[in-house]
Design an enzyme around this catalytic site. Sequence first.
Site, mmCIF file in Angstrom:
data_model
loop_
_atom_site.group_PDB
_atom_site.id
_atom_site.type_symbol
_atom_site.label_atom_id
_atom_site.label_comp_id
_atom_site.label_asym_id
_atom_site.label_seq_id
_atom_site.Cartn_x
_atom_site.Cartn_y
_atom_site.Cartn_z
ATOM 1 N N GLU A 288 0.958 -1.079 -0.178
ATOM 2 C CA GLU A 288 0.047 -0.026 0.099
ATOM 3 C C GLU A 288 1.024 1.160 0.094
ATOM 4 O OE1 GLU A 288 -2.781 -0.249 3.415
ATOM 5 O OE2 GLU A 288 -3.570 -2.194 2.483
ATOM 6 N N CYS A 321 -1.785 9.344 3.225
ATOM 7 C CA CYS A 321 -1.460 8.920 1.892
ATOM 8 C C CYS A 321 -2.807 9.194 1.074
ATOM 9 C CB CYS A 321 -1.309 7.464 1.894
ATOM 10 S SG CYS A 321 -2.393 6.576 2.946
HETATM 11 P P1 NAD Z 1 9.222 4.334 3.426
HETATM 12 O O1 NAD Z 1 9.036 3.363 2.220
HETATM 13 O O2 NAD Z 1 10.561 4.990 3.577
HETATM 14 O O3 NAD Z 1 9.113 3.318 5.021
HETATM 15 C C1 NAD Z 1 8.282 2.480 5.142
HETATM 16 C C2 NAD Z 1 8.776 1.280 6.029
HETATM 17 O O4 NAD Z 1 9.532 0.584 5.330
HETATM 18 C C3 NAD Z 1 9.576 1.753 7.346
HETATM 19 O O5 NAD Z 1 9.146 0.876 8.195
HETATM 20 C C4 NAD Z 1 11.035 1.524 6.826
HETATM 21 O O6 NAD Z 1 11.873 1.057 7.910
HETATM 22 C C5 NAD Z 1 10.867 0.261 6.053
HETATM 23 N N1 NAD Z 1 11.726 0.152 4.945
HETATM 24 C C6 NAD Z 1 12.669 0.955 4.469
HETATM 25 N N2 NAD Z 1 13.650 0.460 3.668
HETATM 26 C C7 NAD Z 1 13.202 -0.940 3.583
HETATM 27 C C8 NAD Z 1 13.653 -2.236 3.170
HETATM 28 N N3 NAD Z 1 14.726 -2.128 2.097
HETATM 29 N N4 NAD Z 1 13.451 -3.334 3.469
HETATM 30 C C9 NAD Z 1 12.319 -3.378 4.361
HETATM 31 N N5 NAD Z 1 12.012 -2.450 4.922
HETATM 32 C C10 NAD Z 1 12.171 -0.987 4.673
HETATM 33 O O7 NAD Z 1 7.850 4.964 3.896
HETATM 34 P P2 NAD Z 1 7.583 6.181 5.071
HETATM 35 O O8 NAD Z 1 8.637 7.518 4.496
HETATM 36 O O9 NAD Z 1 7.928 5.683 6.157
HETATM 37 O O10 NAD Z 1 6.202 6.359 4.714
HETATM 38 C C11 NAD Z 1 5.570 7.304 3.878
HETATM 39 C C12 NAD Z 1 4.829 6.756 2.704
HETATM 40 O O11 NAD Z 1 3.920 5.547 2.724
HETATM 41 C C13 NAD Z 1 4.281 7.587 1.763
HETATM 42 O O12 NAD Z 1 4.670 7.497 0.169
HETATM 43 C C14 NAD Z 1 2.722 7.545 2.043
HETATM 44 O O13 NAD Z 1 1.642 7.655 1.074
HETATM 45 C C15 NAD Z 1 2.916 5.817 2.132
HETATM 46 N N6 NAD Z 1 1.480 5.541 2.798
HETATM 47 C C16 NAD Z 1 0.943 4.563 2.184
HETATM 48 C C17 NAD Z 1 -0.420 4.198 2.740
HETATM 49 C C18 NAD Z 1 -1.493 3.484 2.041
HETATM 50 O O14 NAD Z 1 -2.349 2.955 2.886
HETATM 51 N N7 NAD Z 1 -1.423 3.448 0.599
HETATM 52 C C19 NAD Z 1 -0.486 4.519 3.929
HETATM 53 C C20 NAD Z 1 0.358 5.359 4.905
HETATM 54 C C21 NAD Z 1 1.474 5.811 4.151
#
Ligand code: NAD
Length: 518
Positions: A288, A321
């Site tokens: 997501e 989001c």
């Molecule tokens: P991000 O992708 O930077 O991080 C998300 C998670 O992934 C964190 O826990 C991070 O530690 C982990 N992560 C990072 N690199 C990784 C890897 N290589 N392997 C495994 N895990 C890893 O996102 P963010 O900055 O925390 O969140 C913001 C983003 O999330 C925005 O794009 C937002 O739109 C999206 N979001 C989407 C929804 C939805 O329901 N579609 C809901 C909330 C947020």
Amino acid sequence: MIDIFSKELIIHLYCLQPNELTGSGSRTAMPDPNERTDIDGIAVSPHHFIGGRRVASDHTFAVRSPLDWNLRLADVSRGTRRTAEMAVAAAVKGFHRWSALKPSERATVLCRLADLIDAHAAEIAAIECLDMAMLHESLQRRLVPRGALNFRNYAELVAGYEERCWSSKGTRNRVVRDPAGPAVIITPWNAPFMLSTWKLAPALAAGNSVILKPAEWSPLSASLLADLANEAGFPEGAFNVVQGLGSEVGADLVSDPRVRRISFTGSPETARHIGVAAAQNIVPFTAELGGKGPLIVFADADIEAAARKAAAQFEDSGQVCLAGTRLLVESSVKSEFMEHFVLYTEQHVYGDSRDPGTTLSAAIHPVHLERVEGFVRRAREAGDRIIFGGQRFEAGKLWYQPTLIEPASNESEVVQKEIFGPVLTLQTFDSEPQAVGLANSTEYGLSGIVYTSDAKRAERMGRAVRAGTVWVNTFLVRDLTAPFGGCGISGIGREGGDYALDFHSDLKTVQILEGSVR
Ligand code: NAD
């Protein structure tokens, strides 16, 4: 192609190492896994929860409050590959114990957890508010209760599940949902508590053990949830929480072949990495991801209601989001819309998210706010018109003004890329097909909001807007049994209701030759 807006590049630009970014350090003495950090009178464990007990790491990362960046909330254990291995091993054992229970027995534990969340809602809301600056009011009233509801809803769904049975071709057919195995749940920093329960509840209901890896910028409510899960009576290893950086322990968790499901919410950039790991082990994963939703206002709509909802998109510093960040307004009602929209925007109050009067919260992190500022700076340089806002309320603090930009063209970066801050764009249209064309003109497809009073148009737009969810004359109302997810780079797969239970199960067809057994 290099994504010039990636977090990695921002780290590089500001000459920070990931360690400095997260304020990481080493412990001088052997850590006591049972130590607690007092945060505003609430005792929070800064450690992992693995196999039914607290586990500490030698290294830590600092968690600060966006409400006061000088306030260091906790030094949280920073998981390593060893932590990931330990967690997956515990989850494999936990899976055997948990999946052996009947669905009705699992439902009982899930309901107990839901009750405990309700009983501890005040603490969860207080910690999450300090940790990521989300408005306390909406945490207490909406998001924490929704967390409890997610567990209750899946308890009900799994306990009441009826297997599909039918006869065909001389056989009796039955569809069985087998629990899939340990599931890794990776969550983002915005609304971390609610979003984690949204993903944990179906995984656990389906009979999978879980390892939750919350985001390093807001990891604290996950630790409270681990305490409550422990109290609710999950078998050892069924419910695990691992703290740490995504690029370290997150990457180790998703690449472990013993993990059989990965459920991720976050950015498209990270989803690409996780997708590679999932493909390597042939593991189903849902993602997501980000959004760039249109908020479309037709001339026949209740313009004031539309403008009020448009101004509400600035809440929580725009870190939502699903937000409708591209305002698409029919030309003939632009002035009327703007009159109301400016009035409602002016009513916003920025400040401490704990105050009931505050409607605009701080950005999560200085690095994130600098990213938002970068978008606005480049928009200015590219000739987009900043109608209002465009700077911080106070230098050195993390509150950013509600900002409206009229882009020079639909190709402008501020129209095409998710900003994830309180920055909206304004464009006009003259016909329904033009509105649809603009709505569907980005790579994203998470959500859409339409304002119209015409029933036929409501149906047409609901179908025409390319998104996982389209709201007409409302926003953020969700039936938990409905599918949820995104099109394009907004995601893969659907969560919610039976869709998530199917994802977390190995669906099996059993066919018995009719008349062959007694
Ligand atoms: P991000 O992708 O930077 O991080 C998300 C998670 O992934 C964190 O826990 C991070 O530690 C982990 N992560 C990072 N690199 C990784 C890897 N290589 N392997 C495994 N895990 C890893 O996102 P963010 O900055 O925390 O969140 C913001 C983003 O999330 C925005 O794009 C937002 O739109 C999206 N979001 C989407 C929804 C939805 O329901 N579609 C809901 C909330 C947020």
